[in-house]
Design an enzyme around this catalytic site. Structure first.
Site, PDB file in Angstrom:
ATOM      1  N   HIS A 246       3.838  41.015  10.486  1.00  0.00           N
ATOM      2  CA  HIS A 246       4.583  42.280  10.346  1.00  0.00           C
ATOM      3  C   HIS A 246       5.153  42.732  11.690  1.00  0.00           C
ATOM      4  O   HIS A 246       6.292  43.162  11.767  1.00  0.00           O
ATOM      5  CB  HIS A 246       3.660  43.337   9.741  1.00  0.00           C
ATOM      6  CG  HIS A 246       4.332  44.660   9.595  1.00  0.00           C
ATOM      7  ND1 HIS A 246       5.468  44.815   8.836  1.00  0.00           N
ATOM      8  CD2 HIS A 246       4.057  45.866  10.137  1.00  0.00           C
ATOM      9  CE1 HIS A 246       5.864  46.079   8.909  1.00  0.00           C
ATOM     10  NE2 HIS A 246       5.029  46.731   9.688  1.00  0.00           N
TER      11      HIS A 246
ATOM     12  N   GLU B 230     -22.178  36.726  -1.424  1.00  0.00           N
ATOM     13  CA  GLU B 230     -21.747  35.997  -0.223  1.00  0.00           C
ATOM     14  C   GLU B 230     -21.050  34.698  -0.618  1.00  0.00           C
ATOM     15  O   GLU B 230     -21.380  34.079  -1.630  1.00  0.00           O
ATOM     16  CB  GLU B 230     -22.963  35.676   0.666  1.00  0.00           C
ATOM     17  CG  GLU B 230     -23.523  36.899   1.354  1.00  0.00           C
ATOM     18  CD  GLU B 230     -24.641  36.551   2.334  1.00  0.00           C
ATOM     19  OE1 GLU B 230     -25.018  35.367   2.431  1.00  0.00           O
ATOM     20  OE2 GLU B 230     -25.149  37.481   2.982  1.00  0.00           O
TER      21      GLU B 230
ATOM     22  N   LYS C  42      13.838  54.527   6.586  1.00  0.00           N
ATOM     23  CA  LYS C  42      12.659  54.697   5.703  1.00  0.00           C
ATOM     24  C   LYS C  42      11.636  55.618   6.340  1.00  0.00           C
ATOM     25  O   LYS C  42      11.347  55.497   7.525  1.00  0.00           O
ATOM     26  CB  LYS C  42      12.024  53.338   5.434  1.00  0.00           C
ATOM     27  CG  LYS C  42      10.752  53.414   4.599  1.00  0.00           C
ATOM     28  CD  LYS C  42      10.287  52.049   4.169  1.00  0.00           C
ATOM     29  CE  LYS C  42       9.084  51.575   4.938  1.00  0.00           C
ATOM     30  NZ  LYS C  42       8.559  50.298   4.478  1.00  0.00           N
TER      31      LYS C  42
HETATM   32  C1  R5P Z   1       6.860  47.881   6.349  1.00  0.00           C
HETATM   33  O1  R5P Z   1       7.384  48.242   7.388  1.00  0.00           O
HETATM   34  C2  R5P Z   1       7.071  46.505   5.778  1.00  0.00           C
HETATM   35  O2  R5P Z   1       8.169  45.867   6.346  1.00  0.00           O
HETATM   36  C3  R5P Z   1       7.227  46.554   4.278  1.00  0.00           C
HETATM   37  O3  R5P Z   1       8.389  47.293   3.968  1.00  0.00           O
HETATM   38  C4  R5P Z   1       6.046  47.214   3.647  1.00  0.00           C
HETATM   39  O4  R5P Z   1       4.872  46.624   4.125  1.00  0.00           O
HETATM   40  C5  R5P Z   1       6.100  47.077   2.154  1.00  0.00           C
HETATM   41  O5  R5P Z   1       5.019  47.772   1.601  1.00  0.00           O
HETATM   42  P1  R5P Z   1       5.095  48.363   0.138  1.00  0.00           P
HETATM   43  O6  R5P Z   1       5.508  47.250  -0.785  1.00  0.00           O
HETATM   44  O7  R5P Z   1       3.707  48.851  -0.128  1.00  0.00           O
HETATM   45  O8  R5P Z   1       6.087  49.479   0.151  1.00  0.00           O
END
Ligand code: R5P
Length: 287
Positions: A124, A37, A185
């Site tokens: 985010h 803790e 993506k």
């Molecule tokens: C996702 O939508 C965020 O904008 C970042 O692209 C994401 O969190 C990056 O994560 P990682 O480095 O694990 O690909």
């Protein structure tokens, strides 16, 4: 007057805020018991207003923030502002499958109990601000990311996914010239693998700046860099607000051929070359 209370994870930014005249620093203690803790404590102070500056980079940091919020009331504060430069669990902003929690909401509710207001830096999803039960402001640091870029050759500012387009545009605007573009993506949430589909933008020989809010595992950013290098880009810069850089992220980016990696001090890393202090100080000025 205001007392500035840094968490153990966010000491550099708190020092920059003190240097910017936001308040006077107090020095908390951060201890850990044998059972694991933690105990964060604050010396007594005379100011009514306390500003806690705490990036919740891991589970301990979340507990530490809750403890600091409780401690500043014990130490004498009647008004508490909580600045969360990096909000951990912010990407868990929805239940992806039945039975899952909305973790961002759970942590926001807990944090709200100990503060009169919250300031977030580029969460985010901006909608996470609605999870807090107290007034919550969002500060954008994307304009500051252009500062260390230097002279670029025919620059293209690229978002690695549609969600980061605004960040790329803001960084381009702050730089003063250049085009913007973005990749499509898709992430497989079971394996964590990321598939990036580039647009038809010409990249050969150009300086490319890939702008994202977070670099966590580095999968997204290293994928983007590799695609751009395959297509003959000149130098590829990777810039982000929150350099989480988990596990082998730094190595993935180097292996993909990044020219330079730039992040801010929302998370203290060797590449935290940009301070978000000016943007946070402005927001606190008008609380
Ligand atoms: C996702 O939508 C965020 O904008 C970042 O692209 C994401 O969190 C990056 O994560 P990682 O480095 O694990 O690909």
């Amino acid at each position: 007057m205001t007392t500035l209370v840094p968490s153990s994870t966010t000491q550099s930014l708190a020092a920059s805020l003190a240097a910017a005249g936001v308040g006077s620093l107090t020095t908390p203690t951060y201890d850990r018991f044998a059972d694991g803790e933690t105990l964060a404590a604050v010396p007594e102070f005379d100011d009514d207003h306390a500003i806690i500056v705490a990036s919740t980079v891991d589970n301990d940091a979340h507990i530490e923030l809750l403890q600091l919020q409780d401690a500043v009331r014990e130490a004498g504060a009647s008004d508490v502002t909580t600045v969360i430069p990096y909000l951990g669990y912010g990407r868990q902003d929805t239940a992806f499958k039945a039975g899952q929690p909305i973790s961002a909401r759970a942590v926001a509710r807990a944090i709200s109990t100990g503060t009169d207001r919250v300031v977030l830096v580029d969460p985010h999803e901006p909608s996470v601000a609605d999870f807090f039960d107290v007034p919550t402001r969002i500060v954008s640091a994307a304009g500051l990311l252009a500062e260390p870029l230097g002279d670029l050759d025919d620059p293209l500012f690229v978002a690695p996914d549609a969600g980061a387009i605004e960040l790329a545009e803001t960084t381009r605007d702050a730089y003063g010239s250049g085009e913007t573009d973005y990749f499509e993506k898709e992430r497989d949430y079971d394996t964590g693998e990321v598939e990036l589909t580039p647009s038809d933008a010409a990249v050969a020989g150009r300086d490319i700046v890939v702008v994202d809010d977070i670099i966590a595992t580095g999968g997204t950013m290293s994928g983007a860099i590799a695609v751009l290098n395959d297509r003959g880009a000149g130098r590829v810069f990777a810039v982000c607000v929150h350099p989480v850089l988990a596990g082998a992220a730094r190595t993935k980016l180097a292996a993909a051929g990044v020219e330079r990696l730039i992040g801010t001090d929302t998370i203290e890393r060797p590449i935290s070359d940009v301070s978000v202090a000016p943007a946070v100080a402005d927001a606190l000025d008008t609380k």
